[in-house]
Design an enzyme around this catalytic site. Structure first.
Site, PDB file in Angstrom:
ATOM      1  N   ILE A 157       0.842  -1.198   0.000  1.00  0.00           N
ATOM      2  CA  ILE A 157       0.000   0.000   0.000  1.00  0.00           C
ATOM      3  C   ILE A 157       0.882   1.254   0.000  1.00  0.00           C
ATOM      4  O   ILE A 157       0.632   2.197  -0.747  1.00  0.00           O
ATOM      5  CB  ILE A 157      -0.975  -0.016   1.195  1.00  0.00           C
ATOM      6  CG1 ILE A 157      -1.869  -1.264   1.128  1.00  0.00           C
ATOM      7  CG2 ILE A 157      -1.828   1.244   1.204  1.00  0.00           C
ATOM      8  CD1 ILE A 157      -2.676  -1.545   2.393  1.00  0.00           C
ATOM      9  N   SER A 177      11.105   2.122   7.432  1.00  0.00           N
ATOM     10  CA  SER A 177      10.723   0.733   7.222  1.00  0.00           C
ATOM     11  C   SER A 177      11.819  -0.164   7.776  1.00  0.00           C
ATOM     12  O   SER A 177      12.970   0.256   7.893  1.00  0.00           O
ATOM     13  CB  SER A 177      10.576   0.512   5.709  1.00  0.00           C
ATOM     14  OG  SER A 177      10.439  -0.848   5.412  1.00  0.00           O
ATOM     15  N   ARG A 238      -3.953   1.681  10.921  1.00  0.00           N
ATOM     16  CA  ARG A 238      -4.657   1.310  12.150  1.00  0.00           C
ATOM     17  C   ARG A 238      -4.560   2.487  13.126  1.00  0.00           C
ATOM     18  O   ARG A 238      -3.495   3.079  13.295  1.00  0.00           O
ATOM     19  CB  ARG A 238      -4.031   0.070  12.800  1.00  0.00           C
ATOM     20  CG  ARG A 238      -4.357  -1.252  12.100  1.00  0.00           C
ATOM     21  CD  ARG A 238      -5.839  -1.639  12.166  1.00  0.00           C
ATOM     22  NE  ARG A 238      -6.132  -2.907  11.520  1.00  0.00           N
ATOM     23  CZ  ARG A 238      -6.486  -3.035  10.233  1.00  0.00           C
ATOM     24  NH1 ARG A 238      -6.568  -1.964   9.454  1.00  0.00           N
ATOM     25  NH2 ARG A 238      -6.757  -4.228   9.736  1.00  0.00           N
ATOM     26  N   GLU A 267     -11.876   2.380  17.893  1.00  0.00           N
ATOM     27  CA  GLU A 267     -12.810   2.273  16.785  1.00  0.00           C
ATOM     28  C   GLU A 267     -14.026   1.492  17.255  1.00  0.00           C
ATOM     29  O   GLU A 267     -13.831   0.477  17.928  1.00  0.00           O
ATOM     30  CB  GLU A 267     -12.148   1.530  15.620  1.00  0.00           C
ATOM     31  CG  GLU A 267     -12.079   2.395  14.386  1.00  0.00           C
ATOM     32  CD  GLU A 267     -11.258   1.798  13.258  1.00  0.00           C
ATOM     33  OE1 GLU A 267     -11.684   0.772  12.722  1.00  0.00           O
ATOM     34  OE2 GLU A 267     -10.211   2.376  12.920  1.00  0.00           O
ATOM     35  N   HIS A 286     -13.239   4.104   8.437  1.00  0.00           N
ATOM     36  CA  HIS A 286     -12.518   2.881   8.023  1.00  0.00           C
ATOM     37  C   HIS A 286     -13.098   2.319   6.715  1.00  0.00           C
ATOM     38  O   HIS A 286     -13.545   1.169   6.667  1.00  0.00           O
ATOM     39  CB  HIS A 286     -12.549   1.825   9.144  1.00  0.00           C
ATOM     40  CG  HIS A 286     -11.368   0.904   9.114  1.00  0.00           C
ATOM     41  ND1 HIS A 286     -10.769   0.383  10.233  1.00  0.00           N
ATOM     42  CD2 HIS A 286     -10.663   0.399   8.061  1.00  0.00           C
ATOM     43  CE1 HIS A 286      -9.766  -0.409   9.890  1.00  0.00           C
ATOM     44  NE2 HIS A 286      -9.677  -0.414   8.568  1.00  0.00           N
TER      45      HIS A 286
HETATM   46  C1  GLV Z   1      -8.458  -2.872   6.485  1.00  0.00           C
HETATM   47  O1  GLV Z   1      -8.165  -2.091   7.334  1.00  0.00           O
HETATM   48  C2  GLV Z   1      -7.741  -4.050   6.208  1.00  0.00           C
HETATM   49  O2  GLV Z   1      -6.830  -4.412   6.980  1.00  0.00           O
HETATM   50  O3  GLV Z   1      -8.065  -4.698   5.205  1.00  0.00           O
HETATM   51  C1  GLV Z   2       0.460  -3.092   4.177  1.00  0.00           C
HETATM   52  O1  GLV Z   2      -0.563  -2.923   4.809  1.00  0.00           O
HETATM   53  C2  GLV Z   2       0.589  -3.839   2.964  1.00  0.00           C
HETATM   54  O2  GLV Z   2      -0.398  -4.348   2.416  1.00  0.00           O
HETATM   55  O3  GLV Z   2       1.705  -3.913   2.512  1.00  0.00           O
END
Ligand code: GLV
Ligand code: GLV
Length: 327
Positions: A157, A177, A238, A267, A286
């Site tokens: 992501i 990271s 999160r 949450e 969310h």
């Molecule tokens: C959403 O927050 C997920 O982890 O897919």
């Molecule tokens: C992190 O949440 C990923 O999907 O790499």
């Protein structure tokens, strides 16, 4: 016939996929999630479970449900599941990675722009009767071209969000990271830095890491003070990664410029939260992966995880593959 319990209603693609594999499917139909007792009542009769990120799959639950042949989260994150306990019990745990990376990055991008251009506050002002004239000095936002983006967690992501920001605005990318990503450095001119440097140098900071002991609460009073006064904080990962009281204080005191959140701590967020009235905060409930296509694809992966888990095969999204190599 083997039985699958799904703890909330999810897209039909899951149910169709499971049924065509010859499985019996039971779905929790209410919009209110099952309590821990209600969940256990249903899983007692099931062979497999598709659960939500809001279900607490703790050690106690797992011990009582060690007959489950596979559990899959309908999410990429899995901090709601005690992975150590599941692994000890030999229960394969699935998640739904990859298919939601783009939707989540798009949502982070939306929040970033919305905060930078004061979309929510300016929209509210109209309803409050404050749009009397065109304002030469009203709602001045920030340009993002050429600015520095700080990514916390350069996974799928984080990489997709970096790509969007780099290609749209030529943003310079810094990231914090555990692992260096030379191919990302090359592609986007990104640079791995330590947390203090990321805080000090970034104009936008966006969180894309999983929640774990190392990331819990790292955005606290001290971190917000180290950020630029003009900085924008985005969290689509999160809520527990930031300290919400410290964030509210930083936004109220102008220690940072604004925040866009898709996750909160706790949450769900209380409707009384100051974050809902502060002019420099934008919050969504969310929903980063909530597009029609993405949720259908997540449903498909979750169903495939169940089908494969029941056959003792490798899951598509496999959180603890060690249980497979053990058998
Ligand atoms: C959403 O927050 C997920 O982890 O897919
Ligand atoms: C992190 O949440 C990923 O999907 O790499």
């Amino acid at each position: 016939m083997e039985k699958v319990f799904i703890s909330r209603r999810i897209p039909n693609r899951a149910i169709e996929t499971l049924k065509s594999a010859g499985l019996e499917v039971k779905v929790w139909g209410s919009a209110i999630p099952p309590t821990q007792e209600e969940l256990a009542e249903h899983t007692a009769l099931a062979d497999a479970l598709i659960c939500m990120l809001s279900d607490n799959i703790n050690k106690d639950f797992l011990l009582k449900n060690k007959h489950l042949k596979v559990i899959t989260n309908y999410a990429v994150g899995f901090n709601n599941i005690d992975i150590g306990a599941a692994t000890e019990l030999g229960i394969p745990i699935g998640n739904t990675p990859d298919v939601l990376s783009e939707a989540t990055a798009d949502h982070a991008f939306t929040l970033m722009l919305a905060v930078a251009r004061k979309i929510l506050d300016s929209n509210r002002s109209i309803g409050e009767g404050k749009w009397k004239n065109w304002e030469p000095m009203g709602f001045l936002g920030q340009d993002l071209r050429g600015r520095t983006l700080g990514i916390v967690g350069m996974g799928r992501i984080g990489q997709e969000f970096s790509r969007l920001c780099h290609q749209a605005f030529g943003m310079k990318i810094l990231y914090f990271s555990n692992t260096a990503k030379p191919e990302i450095d090359k592609k986007f001119g990104a640079k791995k830095v330590d947390f203090d440097e990321l805080l000090a140098q970034s104009d936008v900071i966006s969180v894309h890491t999983s929640l774990n002991e190392g990331t819990k609460g790292i955005f606290d009073k001290k971190a917000f003070r180290q950020m630029k006064k003009s900085a924008i904080f985005i969290n689509t990962a999160r809520g527990e990664i930031h300290q919400e009281a410290d964030l509210i204080e930083a936004l109220s005191a102008g220690e940072i410029w604004g925040a866009g959140l898709d996750v909160s701590n706790p949450e769900p967020m209380s409707s009384e939260s100051p974050l809902l009235t502060l002019p420099n905060a934008i919050v969504t409930p969310h929903i980063a992966s909530a597009t029609i296509d993405t949720r259908a694809n997540m449903a498909f992966i979750a169903a495939q995880n169940v089908i494969k888990g029941l056959k003792n095969e490798k899951l598509l999204g496999f959180v603890n593959p060690i249980v497979h190599t053990k058998v």
